[in-house]
Design an enzyme around this catalytic site. Structure first.
Site, short mmCIF file in Angstrom:
data_model
loop_
_atom_site.label_atom_id
_atom_site.label_comp_id
_atom_site.label_asym_id
_atom_site.label_seq_id
_atom_site.Cartn_x
_atom_site.Cartn_y
_atom_site.Cartn_z
CG ASP A 22 1.81 37.90 1.38
OD1 ASP A 22 2.39 39.09 0.88
OD2 ASP A 22 2.64 36.81 1.34
CG ASP A 43 3.64 39.70 -3.23
OD1 ASP A 43 4.89 40.13 -2.94
OD2 ASP A 43 2.91 39.11 -2.45
#
Length: 157
Positions: free
Chosen positions: A111, A129
C-alpha cells in the site's frame, strides 16, 4: 470472455504491479509528499485486508480472494451483461488479482497512497484497492438506479 477483456485485465494488473515495483524501489527510504497536507506516497506492508481485518491470516485471505476471482470470472464468462456490469467486473477482477499477486509473492500487499484532510489520515491504500472499491461502488449505484427504473416501469403497467 473475449481477448479484449483479457487484454484490459492484464493491462490493469500490469499497471498496478509496475507502480508497486517502483514504490518498493523508490519510496521505501522516505515518504514522498505530492501535495502538502493532502497526498503522500508512503510505503506500507499490509498483512491483512481493510482496517487490518484478518491481519497475518494470508492463507484465509488467499482462499477467499481465489474464490471471489473465480466467481467473478465465471459470471463474466457465462452471462451477457451491459458494459456497466462488464467493466465493473473487469476492474474488480483486476484489483483482486493485483493484490493477490502481492500476497502470494511477498506475503503482504503493498500500500502506498496516503490521504490526509484536516489532520485526519485515511487508511493507506493502492491502485488495486481503488479499482476494487470504485468499481464496486459504481456497480451498486448503477444497480440501484437500474433496478429503480425497472420497478417504476413495471409498476406503471
Amino acid at each position: 470472455m473475449n481477448k479484449k477483456t483479457w487484454l484490459i485485465i492484464c493491462s490493469l494488473i500490469t499497471f498496478d504491479q509496475v507502480i508497486k515495483y517502483n514504490i518498493i524501489k523508490y519510496a521505501t527510504i522516505k515518504k514522498i509528499i505530492l501535495i502538502p497536507n493532502f497526498l503522500t506516497i508512503n510505503y506500507l506492508k499490509n498483512y491483512g485486508i481493510s482496517f487490518s481485518l484478518f491481519n497475518n491470516k494470508q492463507f484465509i485471505i488467499i482462499i477467499i480472494s481465489l474464490f471471489m476471482i473465480y466467481t467473478m470470472v465465471v459470471y463474466l464468462k457465462l452471462y451477457f451483461m451491459d458494459y456497466h456490469y462488464r467493466y465493473s467486473l473487469i476492474f474488480m477482477i483486476s484489483g483482486a488479482i493485483g493484490n493477490l499477486i502481492d500476497r502470494i509473492r511477498l506475503g503482504y500487499v503493498i500500500d502506498y497512497i496516503a490521504i490526509t484532510i484536516n489532520n485526519y489520515s485515511f487508511a493507506i491504500f493502492n491502485l488495486a484497492d481503488i479499482m476494487l472499491v470504485c468499481s464496486t461502488l459504481y456497480l451498486i449505484i448503477y444497480i440501484l438506479k437500474f433496478e429503480r427504473r425497472i420497478n417504476v416501469n413495471n409498476n406503471s403497467r
